[in-house]
Motif scaffolding. Structure first.
Motif, PDB file in Angstrom:
ATOM      1  N   PRO A 104       0.835  -1.212   0.000  1.00 37.12           N
ATOM      2  CA  PRO A 104       0.000   0.000   0.000  1.00 37.12           C
ATOM      3  C   PRO A 104       0.869   1.262   0.000  1.00 37.12           C
ATOM      4  CG  PRO A 104       0.042  -0.953   2.185  1.00 37.12           C
ATOM      5  CD  PRO A 104       0.790  -1.911   1.308  1.00 37.12           C
ATOM      6  N   VAL A 105       1.396   1.606  -1.169  1.00 35.97           N
ATOM      7  CA  VAL A 105       2.332   2.731  -1.274  1.00 35.97           C
ATOM      8  C   VAL A 105       1.648   4.045  -0.930  1.00 35.97           C
ATOM      9  CG1 VAL A 105       3.770   4.044  -2.872  1.00 35.97           C
ATOM     10  CG2 VAL A 105       3.780   1.546  -2.947  1.00 35.97           C
ATOM     11  N   LEU A 106       0.456   4.267  -1.473  1.00 42.32           N
ATOM     12  CA  LEU A 106      -0.216   5.560  -1.309  1.00 42.32           C
ATOM     13  C   LEU A 106      -1.217   5.523  -0.159  1.00 42.32           C
ATOM     14  CD1 LEU A 106      -0.745   6.600  -5.043  1.00 42.32           C
ATOM     15  CD2 LEU A 106       1.029   7.334  -3.452  1.00 42.32           C
ATOM     16  N   ASP A 107      -0.706   5.245   1.040  1.00 46.36           N
ATOM     17  CA  ASP A 107      -1.535   5.436   2.227  1.00 46.36           C
ATOM     18  C   ASP A 107      -1.449   6.898   2.641  1.00 46.36           C
ATOM     19  OD1 ASP A 107       1.034   5.561   3.120  1.00 46.36           O
ATOM     20  OD2 ASP A 107       0.883   3.926   4.567  1.00 46.36           O
ATOM     21  N   GLY A 108      -1.751   7.217   3.876  1.00 44.43           N
ATOM     22  CA  GLY A 108      -1.718   8.619   4.293  1.00 44.43           C
ATOM     23  C   GLY A 108      -0.357   9.251   4.116  1.00 44.43           C
ATOM     24  N   ALA A 109       0.693   8.549   4.544  1.00 50.98           N
ATOM     25  CA  ALA A 109       2.054   9.086   4.404  1.00 50.98           C
ATOM     26  C   ALA A 109       2.459   9.164   2.943  1.00 50.98           C
ATOM     27  CB  ALA A 109       3.036   8.215   5.186  1.00 50.98           C
ATOM     28  N   GLY A 110       2.028   8.191   2.143  1.00 53.76           N
ATOM     29  CA  GLY A 110       2.359   8.210   0.724  1.00 53.76           C
ATOM     30  C   GLY A 110       1.741   9.388  -0.006  1.00 53.76           C
ATOM     31  N   MET A 111       0.489   9.696   0.319  1.00 51.30           N
ATOM     32  CA  MET A 111      -0.162  10.847  -0.308  1.00 51.30           C
ATOM     33  C   MET A 111       0.504  12.152   0.126  1.00 51.30           C
ATOM     34  SD  MET A 111      -2.347   9.779  -2.405  1.00 51.30           S
ATOM     35  CE  MET A 111      -3.023  11.410  -2.759  1.00 51.30           C
ATOM     36  N   SER A 112       0.949  12.205   1.371  1.00 53.78           N
ATOM     37  CA  SER A 112       1.673  13.399   1.828  1.00 53.78           C
ATOM     38  C   SER A 112       2.954  13.592   1.035  1.00 53.78           C
ATOM     39  CB  SER A 112       1.996  13.275   3.325  1.00 53.78           C
ATOM     40  OG  SER A 112       0.820  13.218   4.100  1.00 53.78           O
ATOM     41  N   ALA A 113       3.621  12.470   0.703  1.00 52.31           N
ATOM     42  CA  ALA A 113       4.856  12.556  -0.072  1.00 52.31           C
ATOM     43  C   ALA A 113       4.598  13.058  -1.483  1.00 52.31           C
ATOM     44  CB  ALA A 113       5.532  11.188  -0.128  1.00 52.31           C
ATOM     45  N   VAL A 114       3.442  12.729  -2.042  1.00 55.15           N
ATOM     46  CA  VAL A 114       3.097  13.205  -3.389  1.00 55.15           C
ATOM     47  C   VAL A 114       2.800  14.693  -3.377  1.00 55.15           C
ATOM     48  CG1 VAL A 114       1.413  13.006  -5.252  1.00 55.15           C
ATOM     49  CG2 VAL A 114       2.272  10.944  -4.140  1.00 55.15           C
ATOM     50  N   LEU A 115       2.106  15.151  -2.339  1.00 55.65           N
ATOM     51  CA  LEU A 115       1.679  16.558  -2.287  1.00 55.65           C
ATOM     52  C   LEU A 115       2.780  17.493  -1.775  1.00 55.65           C
ATOM     53  CD1 LEU A 115      -1.914  16.072  -0.808  1.00 55.65           C
ATOM     54  CD2 LEU A 115      -1.298  16.520  -3.190  1.00 55.65           C
ATOM     55  N   ALA A 116       3.717  16.976  -0.991  1.00 49.20           N
ATOM     56  CA  ALA A 116       4.716  17.838  -0.343  1.00 49.20           C
ATOM     57  C   ALA A 116       5.531  18.663  -1.333  1.00 49.20           C
ATOM     58  CB  ALA A 116       5.632  16.997   0.537  1.00 49.20           C
ATOM     59  N   PRO A 117       6.053  18.106  -2.441  1.00 49.49           N
ATOM     60  CA  PRO A 117       6.815  18.950  -3.373  1.00 49.49           C
ATOM     61  C   PRO A 117       5.992  20.062  -3.994  1.00 49.49           C
ATOM     62  CG  PRO A 117       7.231  16.620  -3.782  1.00 49.49           C
ATOM     63  CD  PRO A 117       6.074  16.694  -2.851  1.00 49.49           C
ATOM     64  N   VAL A 118       4.715  19.798  -4.228  1.00 44.52           N
ATOM     65  CA  VAL A 118       3.849  20.823  -4.806  1.00 44.52           C
ATOM     66  C   VAL A 118       3.677  21.979  -3.827  1.00 44.52           C
ATOM     67  CG1 VAL A 118       1.551  21.286  -5.745  1.00 44.52           C
ATOM     68  CG2 VAL A 118       2.652  19.062  -6.164  1.00 44.52           C
ATOM     69  N   VAL A 119       3.444  21.651  -2.562  1.00 45.63           N
ATOM     70  CA  VAL A 119       3.279  22.692  -1.536  1.00 45.63           C
ATOM     71  C   VAL A 119       4.573  23.481  -1.370  1.00 45.63           C
ATOM     72  CG1 VAL A 119       2.762  23.102   0.892  1.00 45.63           C
ATOM     73  CG2 VAL A 119       1.511  21.337  -0.357  1.00 45.63           C
ATOM     74  N   ALA A 120       5.722  22.795  -1.372  1.00 49.53           N
ATOM     75  CA  ALA A 120       7.012  23.482  -1.226  1.00 49.53           C
ATOM     76  C   ALA A 120       7.267  24.413  -2.411  1.00 49.53           C
ATOM     77  CB  ALA A 120       8.138  22.460  -1.102  1.00 49.53           C
ATOM     78  N   ALA A 121       6.964  23.950  -3.616  1.00 48.81           N
ATOM     79  CA  ALA A 121       7.151  24.798  -4.802  1.00 48.81           C
ATOM     80  C   ALA A 121       6.264  26.031  -4.734  1.00 48.81           C
ATOM     81  CB  ALA A 121       6.858  23.994  -6.065  1.00 48.81           C
ATOM     82  N   GLY A 122       5.032  25.866  -4.246  1.00 46.65           N
ATOM     83  CA  GLY A 122       4.138  27.017  -4.094  1.00 46.65           C
ATOM     84  C   GLY A 122       4.666  28.022  -3.088  1.00 46.65           C
ATOM     85  N   ALA A 123       5.262  27.522  -2.000  1.00 49.88           N
ATOM     86  CA  ALA A 123       5.821  28.425  -0.991  1.00 49.88           C
ATOM     87  C   ALA A 123       6.991  29.225  -1.559  1.00 49.88           C
ATOM     88  CB  ALA A 123       6.261  27.630   0.233  1.00 49.88           C
ATOM     89  N   TRP A 124       7.856  28.571  -2.358  1.00 48.99           N
ATOM     90  CA  TRP A 124       8.974  29.287  -2.968  1.00 48.99           C
ATOM     91  C   TRP A 124       8.489  30.311  -3.989  1.00 48.99           C
ATOM     92  CZ3 TRP A 124      13.468  29.882  -1.053  1.00 48.99           C
ATOM     93  CH2 TRP A 124      14.083  28.879  -0.310  1.00 48.99           C
ATOM     94  N   ALA A 125       7.472  29.960  -4.752  1.00 51.36           N
ATOM     95  CA  ALA A 125       6.943  30.900  -5.732  1.00 51.36           C
ATOM     96  C   ALA A 125       6.384  32.140  -5.040  1.00 51.36           C
ATOM     97  CB  ALA A 125       5.864  30.217  -6.573  1.00 51.36           C
ATOM     98  N   PHE A 126       5.671  31.915  -3.941  1.00 52.60           N
ATOM     99  CA  PHE A 126       5.121  33.062  -3.204  1.00 52.60           C
ATOM    100  C   PHE A 126       6.234  33.911  -2.601  1.00 52.60           C
ATOM    101  CE2 PHE A 126       3.561  34.862   0.835  1.00 52.60           C
ATOM    102  CZ  PHE A 126       2.601  35.718   0.314  1.00 52.60           C
ATOM    103  N   SER A 127       7.303  33.244  -2.100  1.00 46.05           N
ATOM    104  CA  SER A 127       8.414  33.972  -1.499  1.00 46.05           C
ATOM    105  C   SER A 127       9.086  34.898  -2.519  1.00 46.05           C
ATOM    106  CB  SER A 127       9.431  32.976  -0.930  1.00 46.05           C
ATOM    107  OG  SER A 127      10.598  33.634  -0.471  1.00 46.05           O
ATOM    108  N   PHE A 128       9.404  34.356  -3.694  1.00 42.70           N
ATOM    109  CA  PHE A 128      10.080  35.181  -4.706  1.00 42.70           C
ATOM    110  C   PHE A 128       9.155  36.269  -5.253  1.00 42.70           C
ATOM    111  CE2 PHE A 128      12.815  31.301  -5.214  1.00 42.70           C
ATOM    112  CZ  PHE A 128      13.958  31.902  -4.708  1.00 42.70           C
ATOM    113  N   TYR A 129       7.868  35.956  -5.373  1.00 43.35           N
ATOM    114  CA  TYR A 129       6.914  36.956  -5.869  1.00 43.35           C
ATOM    115  C   TYR A 129       6.789  38.106  -4.870  1.00 43.35           C
ATOM    116  CZ  TYR A 129       2.495  39.042  -7.364  1.00 43.35           C
ATOM    117  OH  TYR A 129       1.521  39.923  -7.763  1.00 43.35           O
TER     118      TYR A 129
END
Length: 378
Positions: free
Chosen positions: A35-60
């Motif tokens: 079961p790769v995509l359990d709760g922790a697995g889904m967090s791993a999929v979403l984490a890079p997207v959230v981090a990229a959004g934070a960097w985009a907001f920081s530079f903007y």
């Protein structure tokens, strides 16, 4: 068990693994997708997207504000750094799971009356039934509902040359079902008659600790090495502040850099280098007396070492050993559960040992202590 008998059942198990089906009294389990995509697995999929959004907001925001070192911009940059580090940890975990999934067909296990033969991509491990003292699933039993990625630990006698074998959740419907299957197969263990006087430990427990730290493995002694989980407990808040300020400092124009002078670079250097170095020195000073050994367990005692010397805990004084799970929060891991080995004693304070300092999971250490305490080990 004689060498001939051991070879016989291993040959029988290997034959069944090659065929991939049950043969005679050998049961074969084949690896399936975990079961790769359990709760922790889904967090791993979403984490890079959230981090990229934070960097985009920081530079903007820096672009709109016209400054890269204002307080609010610094806070946003720290948040982006924290999310990036968490994403890196989660992605490493997800990659490990995906590797297991891609190699699932290479996992097999043959179960017969005399023992089990576990096959993984790294090789085969033969575990005689008499060497297996416990089978435990990782994690808190209260959070084991449904399918989730949870390893199973096969805890073995110290005389086998290993402490435990870790099996990923590729067998049965869940890791809990697989652990229960193996526990039913192994059956109850019978307590051994007390043997030996424990005089070696009583006379020179310090020498015994030094011997095992030097690589010796006396018969009937379990040695748990020191873990490296303590590295995650460093002063990372200070490091992240220094990194965030450095990113903003490096983006300033030359005139602004000259106007700031040397004070800001000194502060950045202190955050990035001086504070971590001081912390590393202090933590090294604390754990150095342990000589890389967390616990030594004998037929009569449990030994730990501190700067004041070797602490002896008689197994007869231990009421129970349990795994204590507490909710915690850290910059690197966010909201997560931390585990400690809780050793309750008669007429003495409890002993708590953080899993971060143990070289094995708390569940494995608990099983070994119970095995010695209940005389399930010779």
């Amino acid at each position: 068990m004689s060498v001939e008998a051991t070879t016989s059942w291993i040959d029988k198990a290997e034959k069944a693994l090659r065929a991939g089906v049950d043969i005679d009294d050998v049961e074969v389990l084949r690896g399936a997708s975990p079961p790769v995509l359990d709760g922790a697995g889904m967090s791993a999929v979403l984490a890079p997207v959230v981090a990229a959004g934070a960097w985009a907001f920081s530079f903007y925001r820096d672009h709109l504000n016209g400054s890269s070192i204002d307080p609010l911009g610094l806070f946003v940059r720290i948040v982006a750094l924290v999310l990036t580090i968490r994403a890196a940890f989660l992605l490493a975990m997800l990659i490990k799971r995906l590797n297991v999934m891609s190699e699932r067909k290479d996992y097999r296990i043959a179960i017969c009356d005399e023992g089990i033969l576990y096959r993984s991509p790294v090789g085969d491990i033969a575990l005689p039934r008499t060497d297996i003292i416990d089978i435990v699933e990782r994690g808190d039993w209260r959070g084991r509902a449904g399918r989730r990625y949870s390893e199973v630990f096969i805890v073995t006698r110290p005389s086998s040359g290993r402490v435990y074998v870790e099996v990923p959740p590729v067998f049965d419907a869940t890791a809990g079902a697989f652990a229960e299957r193996l526990m039913r197969w192994r059956g109850p263990l019978t307590a051994k008659a007390a043997g030996g006087s424990g005089e070696v430990v009583e006379i020179s427990r310090s020498r015994l600790f030094d011997d095992v730290a030097g690589g010796a493995r006396p018969e009937g002694v379990a040695v748990l090495k020191h873990g490296r989980g303590w590295l995650r407990k460093g002063p990372y808040a200070t490091v992240l502040v220094g990194a965030a300020v450095f990113i903003g400092y490096a983006r300033l124009p030359a005139d602004a850099l000259r106007a700031l002078g040397p004070a800001l670079p000194l502060m950045i250097g202190s955050c990035l280098l001086a504070v971590p170095f001081l912390w590393a020195y202090l933590i090294r000073r604390e754990i150095r007396p342990r000589k890389g050994i967390a616990l030594v367990i004998t037929a009569s005692d449990m030994l730990m070492r501190a700067r004041s010397g070797v602490l002896r805990v008689a197994l007869g004084d231990i009421v129970r050993a349990t795994v204590e799970v507490r909710s915690s929060w850290s910059l690197l891991e966010g909201y997560h559960g931390t585990k400690r080995l809780l050793i309750s004693r008669r007429n003495a304070p409890d002993i708590r040992y953080d899993e971060a300092y143990l070289g094995v999971p708390c569940e494995v250490a608990q099983s070994l202590i119970d095995g010695y305490r209940k005389r399930l080990l010779p």
